[in-house]
Structure formats: C-alpha cells, structure tokens
Design an enzyme around this catalytic site. Structure first.
Site, PDB file in Angstrom:
ATOM      1  N   HIS A 121      -6.133   1.300   0.185  1.00  0.00           N
ATOM      2  CA  HIS A 121      -6.776   2.570   0.531  1.00  0.00           C
ATOM      3  C   HIS A 121      -7.422   3.244  -0.672  1.00  0.00           C
ATOM      4  O   HIS A 121      -8.258   4.137  -0.510  1.00  0.00           O
ATOM      5  CB  HIS A 121      -5.778   3.521   1.227  1.00  0.00           C
ATOM      6  CG  HIS A 121      -4.737   4.112   0.337  1.00  0.00           C
ATOM      7  ND1 HIS A 121      -3.445   3.643   0.281  1.00  0.00           N
ATOM      8  CD2 HIS A 121      -4.775   5.153  -0.532  1.00  0.00           C
ATOM      9  CE1 HIS A 121      -2.741   4.370  -0.556  1.00  0.00           C
ATOM     10  NE2 HIS A 121      -3.528   5.294  -1.079  1.00  0.00           N
ATOM     11  N   ASP A 151      -1.848  -2.948   2.804  1.00  0.00           N
ATOM     12  CA  ASP A 151      -2.350  -1.865   1.955  1.00  0.00           C
ATOM     13  C   ASP A 151      -2.352  -2.276   0.480  1.00  0.00           C
ATOM     14  O   ASP A 151      -2.025  -1.484  -0.397  1.00  0.00           O
ATOM     15  CB  ASP A 151      -1.554  -0.577   2.145  1.00  0.00           C
ATOM     16  CG  ASP A 151      -2.268   0.642   1.530  1.00  0.00           C
ATOM     17  OD1 ASP A 151      -3.492   0.594   1.394  1.00  0.00           O
ATOM     18  OD2 ASP A 151      -1.580   1.619   1.172  1.00  0.00           O
ATOM     19  N   GLY A 225      -3.089  10.289  -6.217  1.00  0.00           N
ATOM     20  CA  GLY A 225      -3.526   9.691  -7.480  1.00  0.00           C
ATOM     21  C   GLY A 225      -2.528   8.683  -8.013  1.00  0.00           C
ATOM     22  O   GLY A 225      -2.871   7.810  -8.807  1.00  0.00           O
ATOM     23  N   ASN A 226      -1.263   8.813  -7.586  1.00  0.00           N
ATOM     24  CA  ASN A 226      -0.238   7.834  -7.956  1.00  0.00           C
ATOM     25  C   ASN A 226      -0.394   6.525  -7.178  1.00  0.00           C
ATOM     26  O   ASN A 226       0.186   5.502  -7.551  1.00  0.00           O
ATOM     27  CB  ASN A 226       1.164   8.372  -7.659  1.00  0.00           C
ATOM     28  CG  ASN A 226       1.767   9.115  -8.847  1.00  0.00           C
ATOM     29  OD1 ASN A 226       1.953  10.319  -8.793  1.00  0.00           O
ATOM     30  ND2 ASN A 226       2.054   8.398  -9.918  1.00  0.00           N
ATOM     31  N   SER A 227      -1.152   6.564  -6.089  1.00  0.00           N
ATOM     32  CA  SER A 227      -1.287   5.384  -5.241  1.00  0.00           C
ATOM     33  C   SER A 227      -1.758   4.185  -6.042  1.00  0.00           C
ATOM     34  O   SER A 227      -2.762   4.265  -6.760  1.00  0.00           O
ATOM     35  CB  SER A 227      -2.276   5.656  -4.098  1.00  0.00           C
ATOM     36  OG  SER A 227      -1.753   6.577  -3.192  1.00  0.00           O
ATOM     37  N   GLY A 284       4.465 -19.595  15.399  1.00  0.00           N
ATOM     38  CA  GLY A 284       4.199 -19.830  16.816  1.00  0.00           C
ATOM     39  C   GLY A 284       5.214 -19.237  17.754  1.00  0.00           C
ATOM     40  O   GLY A 284       5.575 -19.856  18.758  1.00  0.00           O
ATOM     41  N   THR A 286       6.584 -15.173  19.362  1.00  0.00           N
ATOM     42  CA  THR A 286       6.461 -13.719  19.378  1.00  0.00           C
ATOM     43  C   THR A 286       7.842 -13.107  19.588  1.00  0.00           C
ATOM     44  O   THR A 286       8.711 -13.705  20.233  1.00  0.00           O
ATOM     45  CB  THR A 286       5.499 -13.239  20.483  1.00  0.00           C
ATOM     46  OG1 THR A 286       5.936 -13.749  21.747  1.00  0.00           O
ATOM     47  CG2 THR A 286       4.088 -13.718  20.211  1.00  0.00           C
TER      48      THR A 286
END
Length: 481
Positions: A121, A151, A225-227, A284, A286
């Site tokens: 992000h 992310d 800003g730490n991201s 393969g 779910t």
C-alpha cells in the site's frame, strides 16, 4: 514454661538478625532479590547498540503517482471557453490535467545488492519510487514485485555498485507473547524514529487488514509513515514488517500489526529468483472455518482447525489421502487455528516442498504428507477487453482455472468468466464491477468463455440482463441499452 518460651523467642530473634546481616531475607525467594539492579551498568541498560546496528538498513520510501484528470465537460462550450479558456491555471479546459500524488512510507534492506521490502500500500499505483537511507543518500528504485494479497512489495535500489547495509531475517515463529521488540520507521515524515514495546499477540488472523491475514500484534508505537518499516527483536534481527494500526483517531493506540518476517522472506526469495508476482502453493482442496456448532458436532473442546469441504480430482490433496470431512489440526507441528493460518503455513513453505498435516478423521488423528505445487492452468486465461456496447465495456475478463482462481482468491470450481481488471470511468466501473467478480450469464445464456462473452457484448441491445457472482452471491441486473 515461661523461661522456655523466652528462650525460644530469643533464638528466633537471633536467627532473624543473622539472616538480615548476611543479606538473606527469611521467607523471601532469592530470585526476587536478583531482580533489583546491582550495579550502575545494570541501571543504564540501553537498546542503543542494536538500534545502531539495525537503523542504517531501514529506509524512507517516497512514491509518486501521476494522476490524470479528464477534460472539462464544458470544454467545447463557447461561453465557458470565453471566461475559463485557460482553466484558471494555465491549462485549456479541453486538455487533461496531470497532478502528482505523493505517499511516504518506510522499507527494509534485506540484501546487500539493494533489495528492499516494504508494504504494497506504500507504493500502490506509483509511477516513480525513491529510497532515502539514514545517512542522507537517495536512490531511484525499481518495483520488482507487488503482492496486494500479502500487502508486500519488493524494490530494487538502482545502484549496482553500492554495498548497502542489511537486516537479517529472524524466525518469526520463535516469537512469544511478551518478547521485547523495537519498531523503526519514519512516522509522519519527521525522520527515522525508534519505539519500543512487547509482542502483544502472535498469529492474529481476524483483523481485516489484508487477504493474507496472519499478523504479529505489538504495542510499540506505530504511526502513519511507519508502514513498511522494521520490527526487530533484541538481537537486532528482522521479525516483522510494520503494516497497520488499529486507531479511531489516526494515531497510535498501542495496537499495531506487523507482517511476520517468514512471510516477508518468502516473498523476497521469489523476487530474488526473478519472479514478478507471488506464486502460492496449491494442494487442490477448499476449507471452511470451524464454528462453535461444528465444533460441538465433532466433540471438539473449542472451535479450531480447517475443515475440508472439497478435494479436487487428481490434486496433491487427493493423492495425499485428504478427504471431505477431515479436520486439519496442525501443519508441520504448528497449530492450525483456521483456514487462513493453514494458508499462511503453506505459503511460507513454498512450492516444491511437502507439508505434514495432522488431520482428525472419525475421532482419530492421522498424519498425511501433501506435496505443494503451483496451481495448474487447466484452461488458457485468454484475457479479453470488452469494448462493445454493453454495460460491461471497459472490463477485462478471463477464463477461470485453478491458477487464475488462486491469483484472484476465488473458489476453483466456479462457472463463468472472471473479471481481472476494470478501466476507470468506464461503463463497467460505473456499473460497480470489480476484479474478482464472475460473469455467470448474459441475456439468460450461460457464459462459457472470455471470447464467448466478448462476442455476446458486441451487439446493441435494448435491455441487458447480466448475472454476476460476487463472493458466492448472485446478482441479477437489468440495465437499459
């Protein structure tokens, strides 16, 4: 008798006095006495040495996106052109405008060649990226890999001659609640900052930050800003990539989340190997989350594990012996709390490896070994941009296969064609179509392929009847042509 009691009391007082004079308190464990600092050096303990070691590898990431705005709808009106011919800013009404949108975050150098791990992000939509080191040097950076699902993004500093400081990866599975950690980054753009705290929780999976929900929670102050910055342990090793905070005000409330270093290392390894996207293992099958009702039906003391609801024919899961109704309790000796934690375990293990699964079947535990493979492309994606006269114009669609379903996080057994991209301000965007939607039917006819849908949308219609599957829910739309 009185004299005997006086003698016994005197003996007790003598023993107590001797114990105090020798520095030992009767009835007080020695461990408590050792908790008190015994020297000036112990009183002045500091994190400064590990900060000096780690901080040079934490960088500032500056991302710039060029945003193009559409020309004014009044561009051809003589009245408006007479008064607003230059748009008020030196640009004609009929000419699209451009403006720069800047974002600021942090990153961590993990390889001496200049490989930087940051958050997706931070660089989302960026056209230009710069990296600034703590010593003041600035470099252009290339985006090698973007992975919205986790992310994470991997950058490469554009200077092949420099030898950059790095942070080594720690095994994030070794973290325990209560461990001391430090967060290093550039909050609010004020400059490199270090905050301290403890690990508040590990393996958080229900926080809604990203699709790959498996986070370290910490009370070390993390702010905008730490991201993308570093979460390090007391040995100065990288244990996480700071990603998000829980806050109603925008400031730190002591609830921050970091992506575990094991996930960051797995993504970085794919970038080093030349990958431009993260390819996740596919077995393969779910899975379904275990609810309290399901737990009671299985005689479980609490909801836990990942319940198998489907196994695909010929898949690694079927070959390993996994069956519908099995409950996966552990993967490689790590507890599986829910399907997302199982997905995390498979991802960090990587394609080409095997995973040992402990499953509960008919009240008894069994151990199965499953191979981790890349999802097959059973049918060619054949992406098609719809450019006809329908409300779907502007959408790019593709044939569904296990590989595409894995990329879009869709069930592999869905029918129809998947939307992979939607052009901004297109009819499809105005309709609300999103990547991951599945177009099931058009004009009452099932959609068999991407080319089939392109052909069906090439003709004008008075009314369009569209059936879309989003997240398992069918929406039937009727729109005028």
């Amino acid at each position: 008798m009185t004299s005997f009691r006086q003698f016994r009391l005197a003996c007790c007082l003598l023993l107590a006095s001797a114990s105090v004079s020798s520095g030992v308190l009767v009835g007080v464990p020695l461990a408590h006495a050792q908790d008190v600092p015994q020297s000036r050096e112990e009183i002045s303990l500091s994190f400064a040495p590990i900060v000096k070691q780690a901080a040079p590898a934490v960088v500032n990431v500056y991302a710039k996106q060029i945003v193009r705005t559409a020309p004014s709808p009044f561009a051809d009106d003589p009245f408006f052109r007479h008064f607003f011919g230059d748009g008020g800013f030196g640009s004609p009404l009929g000419v699209p405008r451009e403006r720069a949108r800047n974002s600021l975050g942090s990153g961590v150098i993990v390889d001496a060649s200049g490989l930087v791990v940051t958050n997706y992000h931070v660089i989302r939509g960026a056209d230009e990226v710069k990296v600034a080191l703590s010593d003041g040097r600035e470099f252009e950076a290339e985006i090698l890999l973007r992975d919205e699902q986790s992310d994470l993004a991997i950058l490469k500093i554009s200077d092949g001659n420099a030898d950059f400081p790095t942070l080594s990866f720690a095994d994030s599975d070794d973290l325990e609640v209560g461990d001391l950690v430090l967060a290093i980054g550039n909050p609010f753009g004020v400059g490199q900052t270090v905050t301290s705290g403890i690990v508040s929780a590990v393996a958080r999976t229900e926080v809604g930050i990203s699709d790959m929900a498996f986070f370290i929670q910490t009370d070390a102050a993390i702010n905008p800003g730490n991201s993308g910055g570093a979460l390090i342990d007391v040995k100065g090793r990288l244990v996480g990539i700071n990603s998000a905070i829980f806050s109603r005000s925008g400031g730190s409330n002591g609830i921050g989340f970091a992506i575990p270093s094991n996930m960051a290392q797995a993504v970085a390894a794919q970038a080093l190997a030349g990958g431009t996207e993260v390819v996740r293992p596919w077995i393969g099958a779910t899975f379904q989350k275990v609810t309290p009702d399901i737990a009671r039906s299985l005689d479980l003391p609490r909801p836990q594990g990942a319940l198998v609801v489907k196994v695909f024919e010929g898949s690694p899961a079927e070959k390993a012996g996994l069956a519908v109704g099995d409950l996966v309790l552990a993967a490689d000796d790590y507890e599986v709390a829910n399907p997302r934690s199982l997905e995390y375990r498979l991802t960090i293990k990587g394609i080409g490896e095997t995973e040992k699964l402990v499953v509960l079947r008919d009240g008894a535990e069994k151990t199965l070994t499953v191979s981790l493979e890349s999802a097959p492309e059973t049918v060619r994606a054949d992406e098609q941009l719809l450019d006809g006269y329908s409300p779907l114009t502007g959408a790019t669609v593709a044939n569904l296969s296990p590989r595409l379903a894995e990329r879009l996080r869709l069930p592999s057994d869905q029918e129809g064609v998947a939307v992979t991209k939607v052009e901004p301000r297109s009819p499809a965007a105005q309709l609300g179509l999103q990547p991951g939607d599945i177009v099931v039917a058009l004009q009452g006819h099932a959609v068999a392929s991407s080319r089939d849908l392109k052909r069906m949308t090439s003709q004008k219609q008075r009314l369009w009847r569209i059936t879309v599957n989003r997240g398992g829910r069918l929406s039937r739309l009727v729109i005028g042509g």
